[in-house]
Design an enzyme around this catalytic site. Structure first.
Site, mmCIF file in Angstrom:
data_model
loop_
_atom_site.group_PDB
_atom_site.id
_atom_site.type_symbol
_atom_site.label_atom_id
_atom_site.label_comp_id
_atom_site.label_asym_id
_atom_site.label_seq_id
_atom_site.Cartn_x
_atom_site.Cartn_y
_atom_site.Cartn_z
ATOM 1 N N SER A 256 -79.605 -18.377 -26.558
ATOM 2 C CA SER A 256 -78.989 -19.665 -26.267
ATOM 3 C C SER A 256 -77.834 -19.871 -27.243
ATOM 4 C CB SER A 256 -80.008 -20.782 -26.445
ATOM 5 O OG SER A 256 -80.363 -20.876 -27.811
ATOM 6 N N LYS A 257 -77.069 -20.911 -27.019
ATOM 7 C CA LYS A 257 -75.939 -21.226 -27.898
ATOM 8 C C LYS A 257 -76.376 -21.311 -29.353
ATOM 9 C CE LYS A 257 -71.809 -22.785 -26.026
ATOM 10 N NZ LYS A 257 -71.608 -23.644 -24.894
#
Ligand code: GLU
Length: 479
Positions: A256-257
């Site tokens: 994920s980011k």
């Protein structure tokens, strides 16, 4: 000849997963004296943007993964894709189908209703159960066997999946994977407005570009089963496939980011060097014994598909930092100075500071793990006079401390060859004569010279600051 390609969809930045795919494709071509091509898969006109195309090209350039030929833009090939779809119809491998999206939606709704009923009633009648089974099967249109089309009906073109048998893909990473054709839809090749689907476009382009090896993320493995029958129906050789597991976060979850699922431009902004990122990405999914530091030349010599890992790799910033620190220490000092001076945080630097930093880069680069960290590592070279000492540092400048600084100013004042080695001798001799340990003067000098900023050994700090600046900084503390 080996021909590989990287085929990003320009809907965002060049993500590090994509960069790794590009790197593997580039390396495989280099390792085999082949060609590495770029295809911009911009058929989704709503989501594709010029900014994303630019970001991808820019990211690839920065990493040194520029394609061997100008990029192919998939949307421009639409006529060719249509032509192949029609050819497939002529060959009887595809057919026109007038079933409308609304009718297909009605099927899905019916299935959903039966499922709800099943859940509510705890079961279905035989008839309903059979109907649900039918609805959940991969789609087979009633028009697949040549039923005459209604006059003037808008149609899509669907691939006619073989009636029986199964397809085995010998994936170079995943091994042989088999699926029965009965599990695959009669997929759409051309939409009713005549636009080709992604599945058709990929196959036609891979064929037309002469691609022999497709290296891509394993999220595309299932697509291989939709794409291979198209190759077969056209009598074309399908490429060799190598589906690489995804990159996961350090916790083993999907990236994920928060984990660093960022564009390569973000890694550049964080101060990583492209050669370090390439080395790290190479190891993230491929191995050569226990080697962590692998130069580009070695990578080209060693890269193969056999050593691609079958398990998902985990992004590990500590490792990336260690790899980057290695490449920083090796990098050309002028190049690093230029990279640092181009950064935002370096914009306020004076000419004097710049020339000090440039001259100090051989030392700074062994101490800063990233180009960004050069800022902190070089702070002691900024024009920070007069340095105001506070707290503990101020206490060091007691009367006794001041006397030592005075002594040293006069001794350093006599030094003509202002070099680390000589300055060290002067310091050692002073401590011997005074019968004190270096600990009595080191912290004192460090405080007076740097104000507490991170810095190398004192004698090196003196050399890097130069005679005049060093003596001035020390003298400042005597007033
Ligand atoms: N355009 C696809 C993507 O960005 C890649 C397709 C392929 O490599 O075959 O995920």
């Amino acid at each position: 000849m080996v021909v590989t390609r990287f085929a990003p969809s320009p809907t965002g930045f060049l993500h590090i997963g994509g960069a790794r795919t590009a790197l593997f494709s580039w390396l495989y071509a280099r390792a085999n004296g082949g060609k590495y091509l770029l295809r911009v898969e911009d058929t989704d006109l709503e989501r594709s943007t010029q900014a994303a195309v630019d970001a991808i090209l820019d990211g690839l350039n920065w990493l040194g993964l520029t394609p061997d030929e100008p990029p192919v833009f998939q949307s421009i090939q639409a006529d060719r894709h249509r032509q192949v779809a029609e050819e497939l119809v002529t060959r009887g491998a595809a057919y026109h189908c007038p079933v409308t999206p609304a009718e297909l939606q009605a099927r899905r709704d019916e299935a959903e209703a039966l499922r709800t009923k099943k859940a509510a009633d705890g079961g279905l009648s035989d008839e309903d159960a059979q109907r649900l089974d039918e609805l959940l099967k991969p789609y087979r249109s009633p028009w697949r066997d040549g039923r005459p089309l209604p006059d003037g009906a808008a149609t899509v073109v669907r691939l006619r999946m073989p009636d029986e048998g199964s397809l085995t893909v010998n994936d170079r990473v995943q091994g042989p994977v088999t699926l029965r054709y009965a599990e695959l839809d009669d997929l759409i090749l051309l939409r009713s407005d005549g636009t080709p689907t992604y599945m058709l476009a990929v196959v036609v382009d891979d064929h037309d570009m002469g691609v022999t090896h497709v290296i891509r993320g394993d999220d595309h493995l299932t697509n291989t089963f939709r794409q291979t029958p198209i190759f077969q129906a056209m009598g074309w050789d399908a490429p060799v496939y190598a589906h690489v597991p995804m990159i996961h976060g350090p916790d083993g979850k999907k990236l994920s980011k928060r984990h660093g699922a960022l564009g390569v431009d973000a890694y550049r902004d964080m101060g990583y060097l492209p050669e370090a990122l390439c080395n790290y990405l190479l190891r993230l999914g491929w191995s050569h014994g226990d080697d962590e530091i692998i130069s580009q030349e070695q990578a080209i010599e060693w890269f193969n598909l056999e050593a691609l890992n079958k398990a998902p790799a985990r992004l590990d910033f500590d490792k990336l930092n260690a790899v980057n620190a290695h490449y920083m220490a090796q990098a050309d000092s002028d190049r690093l100075s230029d990279l640092y001076f181009a950064r935002e945080e370096a914009q306020g630097l004076s000419e004097t500071e710049r020339s000090r930093i440039r001259a100090a880069m051989d030392v700074l680069k062994t101490r800063a793990g990233t180009v960004a960290a050069l800022h902190d590592a070089s702070r002691f070279l900024h024009e920070i006079r007069p340095i105001r000492l506070e707290g503990k540092a101020a206490k060091l400048l007691s009367e006794e401390g001041k006397q030592r600084v005075r002594d040293l100013v006069s001794r350093f004042g006599e030094v003509t060859d202002w070099s680390d080695a000589i300055l060290k001798q002067v310091l050692t001799r002073y401590c011997e004569e005074m019968g004190i340990g270096i600990g009595k003067v080191g912290p004192l000098l460090r405080a007076a010279l740097t104000g507490g900023a991170p810095a190398p050994d004192i004698s090196i700090v003196l050399e890097l600051l130069g005679r005049e600046e060093s003596l001035s900084r020390l003298s400042d503390q005597l007033n």
